[in-house]
Design a protein around this motif. Sequence first.
Motif, PDB file in Angstrom:
ATOM      1  N   VAL A 182      11.061 -75.488  40.182  1.00 25.43           N
ATOM      2  CA  VAL A 182      12.825 -75.337  40.642  1.00 25.43           C
ATOM      3  C   VAL A 182      12.496 -73.577  39.950  1.00 25.43           C
ATOM      4  O   VAL A 182      13.447 -73.130  40.859  1.00 25.43           O
ATOM      5  CB  VAL A 182      13.271 -76.631  40.233  1.00 25.43           C
ATOM      6  CG1 VAL A 182      14.690 -75.524  39.950  1.00 25.43           C
ATOM      7  CG2 VAL A 182      13.053 -77.408  40.256  1.00 25.43           C
ATOM      8  N   ASP A 183      12.453 -73.197  38.681  1.00 23.05           N
ATOM      9  CA  ASP A 183      12.810 -72.037  37.782  1.00 23.05           C
ATOM     10  C   ASP A 183      11.954 -71.304  38.535  1.00 23.05           C
ATOM     11  O   ASP A 183      12.240 -69.554  38.168  1.00 23.05           O
ATOM     12  CB  ASP A 183      12.594 -72.265  36.744  1.00 23.05           C
ATOM     13  CG  ASP A 183      13.682 -73.001  35.943  1.00 23.05           C
ATOM     14  OD1 ASP A 183      14.787 -73.512  37.022  1.00 23.05           O
ATOM     15  OD2 ASP A 183      13.826 -73.221  35.233  1.00 23.05           O
TER      16      ASP A 183
ATOM     17  N   ASP B   1      16.607 -79.097  43.833  1.00 22.67           N
ATOM     18  CA  ASP B   1      17.697 -78.967  42.348  1.00 22.67           C
ATOM     19  C   ASP B   1      18.177 -81.197  42.189  1.00 22.67           C
ATOM     20  O   ASP B   1      18.248 -81.120  40.922  1.00 22.67           O
ATOM     21  CB  ASP B   1      18.403 -78.193  42.355  1.00 22.67           C
ATOM     22  CG  ASP B   1      18.050 -76.553  42.340  1.00 22.67           C
ATOM     23  OD1 ASP B   1      17.305 -76.674  41.315  1.00 22.67           O
ATOM     24  OD2 ASP B   1      18.710 -76.500  42.605  1.00 22.67           O
TER      25      ASP B   1
ATOM     26  N   SER C 294      10.415 -78.572  36.646  1.00 24.69           N
ATOM     27  CA  SER C 294      11.450 -77.244  35.731  1.00 24.69           C
ATOM     28  C   SER C 294      11.051 -75.578  35.717  1.00 24.69           C
ATOM     29  O   SER C 294      10.834 -75.099  36.638  1.00 24.69           O
ATOM     30  CB  SER C 294      10.868 -76.985  34.298  1.00 24.69           C
ATOM     31  OG  SER C 294      12.433 -78.340  33.761  1.00 24.69           O
TER      32      SER C 294
END
Length: 126
Positions: free
Chosen positions: A111-112, A61, A108
Amino acid sequence: MKTEPDSAGETPDLPWTVYVDDNFHYMDESERVARGRFATLEEAIAECIAFTRSSVEENGDAYWNFGDDPWVMPRPEPEVLAAALAAHPEWPREAFANGYFSAKTYASLLVDGKCQDDWTRPRRQE
């Protein structure tokens, strides 16, 4: 074979350059490094994808503060990018929404956990 730059400083056989910006030094061009030169757009994008994935795995993150942001120069013409994407259906299309590879968008997705392909999933520590 090493190719010599022409008078404009370009290497004709290796037209695609991957540069890396450091998110820790956002907007500081003096921190930018050239990662390599590539003969095809596909090779350059593959380098960006692998480098971004590695940076996300390393930073998690904190990628947006400390990760690396690779990008390709020159920006590809739409038909050239379309051909590269057609040849690589495994590449997440969302990362190319603006007409070029976006490391931040790809990060993104990683990470998601929104990437569907196993090879794009970050390794999670349990």
